[in-house]
Design a protein around this motif. Structure first.
Motif, PDB file in Angstrom:
ATOM      1  N   PRO A   1       7.103   2.890   7.385  1.00 44.85           N
ATOM      2  CA  PRO A   1       7.974   1.839   7.836  1.00 44.85           C
ATOM      3  C   PRO A   1       9.344   1.714   7.442  1.00 44.85           C
ATOM      4  O   PRO A   1      10.154   0.729   7.903  1.00 44.85           O
ATOM      5  N   MET A   2       9.924   2.425   6.410  1.00 47.44           N
ATOM      6  CA  MET A   2      10.975   2.167   5.752  1.00 47.44           C
ATOM      7  C   MET A   2      12.185   2.713   6.884  1.00 47.44           C
ATOM      8  O   MET A   2      13.176   2.216   6.658  1.00 47.44           O
ATOM      9  N   SER A   3      11.779   3.567   7.848  1.00 43.05           N
ATOM     10  CA  SER A   3      12.886   3.643   8.878  1.00 43.05           C
ATOM     11  C   SER A   3      13.218   2.446   9.549  1.00 43.05           C
ATOM     12  O   SER A   3      14.521   2.531   9.997  1.00 43.05           O
ATOM     13  N   ASN A   4      12.350   1.395   9.741  1.00 45.29           N
ATOM     14  CA  ASN A   4      12.955   0.243  10.154  1.00 45.29           C
ATOM     15  C   ASN A   4      13.914  -0.902   9.520  1.00 45.29           C
ATOM     16  O   ASN A   4      14.814  -1.134   9.737  1.00 45.29           O
TER      17      ASN A   4
ATOM     18  N   ASN B   1       8.405   8.036  -2.314  1.00 44.02           N
ATOM     19  CA  ASN B   1       9.406   8.956  -3.038  1.00 44.02           C
ATOM     20  C   ASN B   1      10.580   9.574  -2.421  1.00 44.02           C
ATOM     21  O   ASN B   1      10.865   9.378  -0.930  1.00 44.02           O
ATOM     22  N   LEU B   2      11.450  10.262  -2.933  1.00 48.97           N
ATOM     23  CA  LEU B   2      12.694  10.676  -2.450  1.00 48.97           C
ATOM     24  C   LEU B   2      12.879  11.693  -0.931  1.00 48.97           C
ATOM     25  O   LEU B   2      13.341  11.400  -0.263  1.00 48.97           O
ATOM     26  N   GLN B   3      11.464  12.488  -1.140  1.00 53.84           N
ATOM     27  CA  GLN B   3      11.198  13.226  -0.051  1.00 53.84           C
ATOM     28  C   GLN B   3      11.074  12.260   1.392  1.00 53.84           C
ATOM     29  O   GLN B   3      11.733  12.517   2.424  1.00 53.84           O
ATOM     30  N   LYS B   4      10.443  11.357   1.224  1.00 53.61           N
ATOM     31  CA  LYS B   4      10.122  10.575   2.534  1.00 53.61           C
ATOM     32  C   LYS B   4      11.442   9.933   2.797  1.00 53.61           C
ATOM     33  O   LYS B   4      11.493   9.337   3.753  1.00 53.61           O
TER      34      LYS B   4
ATOM     35  N   GLU C   1       0.683  -1.400   0.062  1.00 54.08           N
ATOM     36  CA  GLU C   1       0.024   0.073   0.169  1.00 54.08           C
ATOM     37  C   GLU C   1       0.845   1.146  -0.160  1.00 54.08           C
ATOM     38  O   GLU C   1       0.538   2.281  -0.648  1.00 54.08           O
ATOM     39  N   TRP C   2       2.055   1.424   0.682  1.00 54.43           N
ATOM     40  CA  TRP C   2       2.656   2.524   1.033  1.00 54.43           C
ATOM     41  C   TRP C   2       3.852   2.502  -0.197  1.00 54.43           C
ATOM     42  O   TRP C   2       4.408   3.402  -0.397  1.00 54.43           O
TER      43      TRP C   2
END
Length: 636
Positions: A395-398, A74-77, A68-69
């Protein structure tokens, strides 16, 4: 009864009451199951999609949230998630080592536990903010459950049983999420969690005095009395150098927390604090050769990624009850804490998390973790707060944290072998001081004394007995309270608000007008076998306490969500008693399920449809008509 029904036939019938045929058993069962297991109706948007391809896509997005996400990424996120991931890694390294030490397992296991599980959560988790890692409370509870004797007798077996309990935790959490049984987590109330976390923080703080004072011999018991006894019994082992270093580290860490509090934009100062303590401690221990001067360090940490541990899972009948107990208790606590923390931060960002998805994610995270030399992981508050303040978007930070931990394990792990235990103790103590929520406890005391009692039972039970007993006592009190609500439902007498058609509780609205000859009561809970006697006695007491003669009893059932046969027999018994006293009973606004049961059991036929109304005002008007008609008839 027949004559009574005939005599009232001249009164107007209730307007708008729907006496349609009751639904079939299958329809009612489907409705009940849907409300119990799918209260959010998650599949409705999917079913409304026009074509099969879109439905498949939506279904996949629902069960695997990364689909979903990720397409919207994108690059900003990525920039925000990259910053957040690196920041929480700086916290994950010292916390991983510290909490592994708390669980009495090799420190490298704590680092392993911050490598594999974050990747699993990033794929399956529904929270954009939650950061995955180990937690202090469950680490200590694991150590307490398996005990010091087993650790001394066979350290390898001790570690293998922890892997097995992590597997049991994962299966338990996954099963709850898959079968949508998140309702069980609700028995851990907010008051229970507040008291449990506060009590756990106290015993963990006291346990860290071993590291602060450099004591070698110490108790593995967790209650306050045992810890303080061990502390003062071994006064000869106290080292003032260690205590001074621990105090300096603690002051530094608390100063960074204070800076973050007064200037939230400087959150990174607090986040980097533990890593600074570890690096400074390692440097000092290395330069002065601390081990030769009695400074206890973590010890050797080998390079390399997580080795497989599936072959070490132990289901020996001798230890299985202990493993199941540890797995379920720690799993329940970790799950409740992780879901609560995820929801709290989601509210701040105006987002939503799915509790059942979180349980599935936690479950698979721990199952896979148990296969890869990890122990129990969930969503810790400190790491999630840092992740939130760092501006994480997804959740990409994980994933970033997992990649950073991979680099640590491959290249940097041996550097942390010089970490002094006093530094780890200071890190844990600083984290625990933030878990004792004095303000919330005081708020509970002001608002709800019973909730405060539940909170304190968990707090003191954990502090002076044990973690599991404290939890059992607190949950027991919460269940007792729930049973009291059910067994002693609220009932109130209603009066008319002047110059209106509204009827309200006369105790809450003293200016409301009581109506002569009428008793209007509102019942506020299901009527069933556990409270039917109380409902009957309470109704009759209202009648008995009336100073004037009563001609009509009006029962507002809009708050009664369900009723069983015992409840209906109770209402019929009340009606028989009232009829013998010349009082008529009127039913107002029965809910759909209640009216269905009343019709199936012929309850409506026994009291007469003319005594069932949609609103209190309709019932009052009809009763007045009945009263005026009976008075106008000549006496025989």
């Amino acid at each position: 009864m027949e004559s009574d029904r005939t005599s009232s036939s001249s009164s107007p019938k209730g307007q708008g009451v729907n006496f349609s045929a009751p639904r079939s058993f299958v329809v009612k069962l489907r409705s009940k199951c849907k409300e119990t297991f799918f209260p959010d109706d998650p599949f409705k948007p999917i079913s409304q999609e026009p074509n099969g391809l879109t439905k498949t896509k939506k279904t996949l997005e629902y069960f695997v949230p990364i689909f979903e996400w990720l397409p919207k990424y994108n690059l900003q996120k990525l920039w925000y998630d990259l910053l957040a991931g690196i920041t929480i890694t700086s916290l994950a390294v010292p916390q991983g080592i510290s909490y592994a030490n708390l669980a009495s397992i090799p420190p490298i296991i704590g680092l392993y536990s911050s490598f594999v599980p974050p990747f699993v959560y990033a794929v399956l988790g529904s929270s954009n903010t939650l950061a995955v890692g180990t937690v202090a409370a469950c680490s200590l509870l694991i150590s307490e459950t398996f005990g010091e004797d087993l650790l001394k007798k066979d350290p390898n077996l001790y570690l293998h049983l922890i892997f097995t309990s992590t597997f049991i935790t994962g299966v338990f959490q996954f099963a709850l999420g898959f079968f949508r049984l998140g309702i069980l987590v609700d028995f851990l109330s907010h008051s229970t969690i507040t008291g449990f976390m506060g009590g756990t923080a106290i015993i963990i703080l006291l346990q860290q005095l071993k590291g602060v004072f450099g004591i070698v011999h110490f108790t593995h018991k967790t209650d306050v009395v045992s810890v303080l006894h061990a502390l003062f019994t071994h006064r000869d082992e106290w080292k003032w150098q260690s205590a001074l270093a621990g105090l300096c580290f603690l002051i530094f860490l608390q100063s960074t927390r204070y800076i973050k509090k007064i200037k939230p934009k400087l959150f990174w100062v607090s986040a980097m604090g533990p890593m600074v303590v570890v690096l400074v401690g390692c440097l000092v221990a290395y330069l002065v050769k601390g081990t030769e001067h009695g400074i206890q360090t973590v010890g050797p940490l080998k390079k390399g990624l997580n080795p497989p541990s599936i072959q070490y899972l132990t289901f020996d009948a001798k230890y299985l009850p202990l493993v199941i107990k540890a797995g379920i208790v720690t799993g329940l606590i970790a799950m409740a804490e992780g879901i609560a923390i995820g929801r709290s931060f989601a509210v701040m960002k105006n987002e939503q998390t799915d509790g059942n998805k979180e349980m599935i994610a936690f479950g698979l995270m721990n199952i896979i973790g148990s296969f890869t030399s990890c122990y129990l992981t969930t969503g810790p508050f400190s790491k999630t707060a840092v992740n939130y303040n760092a501006g994480t978007k997804t959740p990409m930070s994980n994933v970033v944290m997992g990649l950073c931990m991979m680099l640590v394990l491959l290249f940097l792990a041996p550097l942390f072998s010089y970490t002094p235990l006093v530094g780890l103790s200071a890190i844990i103590m600083s984290a625990m001081l933030g878990l004792i929520d004095y303000e919330e406890m005081y708020h509970l005391f002001k608002v709800d004394k019973f909730d405060f009692l539940v909170c304190m039972s968990a707090f003191f039970g954990v502090s002076f007995l044990s973690m599991d007993y404290g939890l059992i006592i607190s949950v027991g009190l919460s269940v007792v309270r729930a049973l009291l609500y059910v067994a002693r439902p609220s009932t109130c007498k209603l009066g008319r608000i002047p110059n209106s058609a509204m009827f309200r509780d006369i105790e809450q609205y003293p200016g409301s007008e009581e109506m002569s000859g009428y008793v209007i009561l509102q019942l506020g809970s299901p009527i069933f076998f556990a409270n039917s006697t109380y409902v009957r006695e309470r109704i009759l007491r209202w009648i008995r306490d009336e100073p004037e003669d009563v001609e009509f009893l009006l029962l507002d059932l809009s708050g009664v969500s369900s009723i069983d046969m015992t409840g209906m027999e109770t209402l019929l018994e009340v009606r028989r008693i009232l009829v013998s006293k010349g009082i008529k009973m009127v039913i107002i606004n029965p809910r759909f399920e209640v009216l269905e049961k009343m019709m199936l059991s012929h309850f409506v036929e026994k009291i007469g449809r003319e005594y069932v109304f949609l609103s209190i005002d309709d019932a009052v008007q009809a009763c007045r008509f009945n009263l005026s008609t009976s008075k106008s008839e000549p006496c025989s």
